[in-house]
Design an enzyme around this catalytic site. Structure first.
Site, PDB file in Angstrom:
ATOM      1  N   HIS A  52       0.844  -1.207   0.000  1.00 49.66           N
ATOM      2  CA  HIS A  52       0.000   0.000   0.000  1.00 49.66           C
ATOM      3  C   HIS A  52       0.878   1.256   0.000  1.00 49.66           C
ATOM      4  O   HIS A  52       0.612   2.213  -0.724  1.00 49.66           O
ATOM      5  CB  HIS A  52      -0.882   0.054   1.264  1.00 49.66           C
ATOM      6  N   LYS A 107     -16.111  -7.376   6.174  1.00 50.41           N
ATOM      7  CA  LYS A 107     -15.127  -8.465   6.221  1.00 50.41           C
ATOM      8  C   LYS A 107     -14.599  -8.726   7.633  1.00 50.41           C
ATOM      9  O   LYS A 107     -13.631  -9.447   7.802  1.00 50.41           O
ATOM     10  CB  LYS A 107     -13.958  -8.149   5.283  1.00 50.41           C
ATOM     11  N   ARG A 139      -2.377  -6.006  -8.627  1.00 53.81           N
ATOM     12  CA  ARG A 139      -1.204  -6.867  -8.429  1.00 53.81           C
ATOM     13  C   ARG A 139      -1.102  -7.885  -9.556  1.00 53.81           C
ATOM     14  O   ARG A 139      -0.141  -7.900 -10.305  1.00 53.81           O
ATOM     15  CB  ARG A 139      -1.301  -7.596  -7.080  1.00 53.81           C
ATOM     16  N   SER A 165      -2.854  -7.874   2.873  1.00 50.27           N
ATOM     17  CA  SER A 165      -3.041  -7.792   4.329  1.00 50.27           C
ATOM     18  C   SER A 165      -3.465  -9.158   4.863  1.00 50.27           C
ATOM     19  O   SER A 165      -3.038  -9.573   5.941  1.00 50.27           O
ATOM     20  CB  SER A 165      -4.122  -6.757   4.662  1.00 50.27           C
TER      21      SER A 165
HETATM   22  O1  PNS Z   1      -9.107  -3.086   0.244  1.00 47.01           O
HETATM   23  P1  PNS Z   1     -10.390  -3.538  -0.376  1.00 47.01           P
HETATM   24  O2  PNS Z   1     -11.154  -4.399   0.626  1.00 47.01           O
HETATM   25  O3  PNS Z   1     -10.208  -4.226  -1.700  1.00 47.01           O
HETATM   26  O4  PNS Z   1     -11.280  -2.210  -0.641  1.00 47.01           O
HETATM   27  C1  PNS Z   1     -12.589  -2.296  -1.137  1.00 47.01           C
HETATM   28  C2  PNS Z   1     -13.278  -0.914  -1.143  1.00 47.01           C
HETATM   29  C3  PNS Z   1     -13.233  -0.284   0.232  1.00 47.01           C
HETATM   30  C4  PNS Z   1     -12.545  -0.012  -2.121  1.00 47.01           C
HETATM   31  C5  PNS Z   1     -14.744  -1.115  -1.621  1.00 47.01           C
HETATM   32  O5  PNS Z   1     -15.336  -2.135  -0.882  1.00 47.01           O
HETATM   33  C6  PNS Z   1     -15.596   0.134  -1.509  1.00 47.01           C
HETATM   34  O6  PNS Z   1     -15.376   1.092  -2.205  1.00 47.01           O
HETATM   35  N1  PNS Z   1     -16.583   0.112  -0.588  1.00 47.01           N
HETATM   36  C7  PNS Z   1     -17.461   1.228  -0.344  1.00 47.01           C
HETATM   37  C8  PNS Z   1     -18.899   0.918  -0.753  1.00 47.01           C
HETATM   38  C9  PNS Z   1     -19.144   1.284  -2.212  1.00 47.01           C
HETATM   39  O7  PNS Z   1     -18.956   2.403  -2.643  1.00 47.01           O
HETATM   40  N2  PNS Z   1     -19.593   0.256  -2.978  1.00 47.01           N
HETATM   41  C10 PNS Z   1     -19.932   0.422  -4.376  1.00 47.01           C
HETATM   42  C11 PNS Z   1     -18.707   0.592  -5.247  1.00 47.01           C
HETATM   43  S1  PNS Z   1     -18.366  -0.792  -6.203  1.00 47.01           S
END
Ligand code: PNS
Length: 167
Positions: free
Chosen positions: A23, A47, A96, A134
């Protein structure tokens, strides 16, 4: 003719449970591309994160302390709403391996449908970190493996405290 694109704020969203050196590599590179970068930590994560959102913010803030145009915040609800509230025009994500692509494409297209003026920009993960997540860091340390160099030292210490039984 001078071309003024104004100041560009990018949001780098994620769970950051916890922040890793992968990150941080992306944050350092993103901080050079955009005027301001906001690391946005998802608060209401389904999660079941290991660390509370406050702990994840603390670890991330400590890790980015040397980067003057980077801030850390948490968000709930839709990412595009948070981006709009911060006047951000870019969502930054790292890729990645090819396995990341499908999930990232879905999110990017959904976010574009919700907010057509916000662009998702992808950076390839640094090759040294292309295997890193992570989730794996937590698994390896819980099983007694060595994670030196994969997370900041302060994060490693917190992981040890949380996951390794005291002798
Ligand atoms: O590190 P991650 O778990 O891959 O991050 C995922 C994240 C936080 C980017 C994604 O779950 C998110 O944007 N959640 C917020 C809810 C949202 O906006 N959902 C619709 C967009 S697809």
């Amino acid at each position: 003719m001078a071309f003024d694109r104004g100041s560009v704020t990018a949001i780098y969203p994620g769970s950051f449970d916890p922040i890793t050196n992968g990150h941080l590599d992306l944050i350092e590179r993103g901080a050079k591309l955009f005027d301001r970068l906001v690391v946005a930590i998802l608060g209401n994560d389904t999660k079941q994160p290991l660390f509370t959102v406050e702990e994840r913010i603390e670890m991330a803030r400590e890790a980015v302390r040397g980067l003057s145009n980077v801030g850390v915040d948490s968000f709930d609800g839709l990412l595009v709403d948070f981006a709009a509230a911060r006047q951000a025009s870019v969502i930054l994500r790292g890729i990645r391996a090819i396995s990341d692509y499908e999930y990232e494409l879905q999110m990017a297209l959904m976010n574009r449908r919700l907010a057509p003026d916000i662009e998702t920009v992808f950076l390839m993960a640094g090759e040294a970190y292309s295997f890193l997540s992570s989730r794996l860091v937590k698994e390896v340390i819980a099983l007694g493996g060595n994670i030196a160099g994969l997370v900041p030292p302060a994060v490693e210490a917190r992981l040890r405290n949380r996951l390794l039984p005291r002798k």
